[in-house]
Scaffold this motif. Structure first.
Motif: not given
Length: 237
Positions: A188-189, A231, A64-67, A130
């Motif tokens: 965290t990705l 992660s 999931t694309e993080v901000r 995001a």
């Protein structure tokens, strides 16, 4: 100077179609390639896992694309999957780059058949932001041909292309990388559903990497019990 840590991964539980257009981001305009694993006296530019050996035919993962928050206009990073790159001179790869050259984070889908320049997809035809769920895969189909596929299931688009390159197929990777050596704060990705040659990433006994630029920039977790998830946690630029 502290060297970058490379450690061997285990299966222990985590302890912790429209064509692409010309580049529209500064990163693309400058042809900043997401390249084979490289290092200097301070460390490495990759984080994540690389399976090594021979005969690799596929790799895939979901995230999931993080901000991200930009620390400087030099910040640039991307999660991606690929074949080759760890110990070879080519990479067949696809992912999403976050570029801070404008002062704000811009997410853009791309693929690359290094040493050719990366190809960035149209942000209007293939938008990413995001919160979007991304699946990426690279598959070798024979005769030096690779299929590269990127899907944004949150927005309902898929981009795929077939490219030809004579390569070693000596590794398969699920990676974060900063070509500039400067990561934005991505928090965290989490990667999931990570497979190599149709089996769990962990079953290939991959090498784990933490990116370092004089000091550690991010931390790679242990693989989850299924061997398909881990992660990346931002530490500093």
């Amino acid at each position: 100077m502290r060297k970058f840590l490379i450690r061997v991964a285990t299966l222990a539980a985590a302890a912790t179609a429209l064509a692409p257009v010309a580049p529209t981001t500064a990163a693309a305009a400058q042809h900043l390639a997401f390249r084979p694993l490289s290092y200097n006296i301070n460390g490495y530019n990759w984080g994540g896992y690389a399976a090594t050996g021979s005969g690799f035919t596929s790799v895939s993962a979901t995230w999931t694309e993080v901000r991200a928050t930009c620390n400087s206009t030099n910040d640039l990073y991307a999660p991606w999957v690929g074949i080759d790159g760890y110990g070879s001179s080519s990479v067949e790869q696809t992912g999403v780059a976050t570029d801070c050259s404008s002062g704000s984070p811009v997410d853009q889908a791309w693929y690359e058949m290094y040493p050719a320049n990366p190809v960035y997809l149209s942000t209007s035809s293939y938008p990413v932001s995001a919160g979007d769920v991304i699946n990426a895969s690279v598959t070798y189909v024979g005769s030096n041909k690779y299929n590269l596929k990127l899907t944004d299931s949150s927005r309902g688009w898929t981009y795929s292309t077939s490219k030809t390159l004579s390569a070693q197929r000596a590794s398969a990777e699920v990676i974060i990388e900063s070509p500039t050596g400067a990561y934005p704060n991505f928090g965290t990705l989490k990667f999931s559903s990570a497979t190599v040659n149709g089996k769990s990433l962990g079953s290939s006994n991959p090498v784990a990497m933490d990116p370092s630029n004089g000091s550690y920039e991010a931390r790679t977790s242990a693989l989850g019990s299924s061997g398909t998830s881990f992660s990346e946690t931002y530490l500093q630029e």
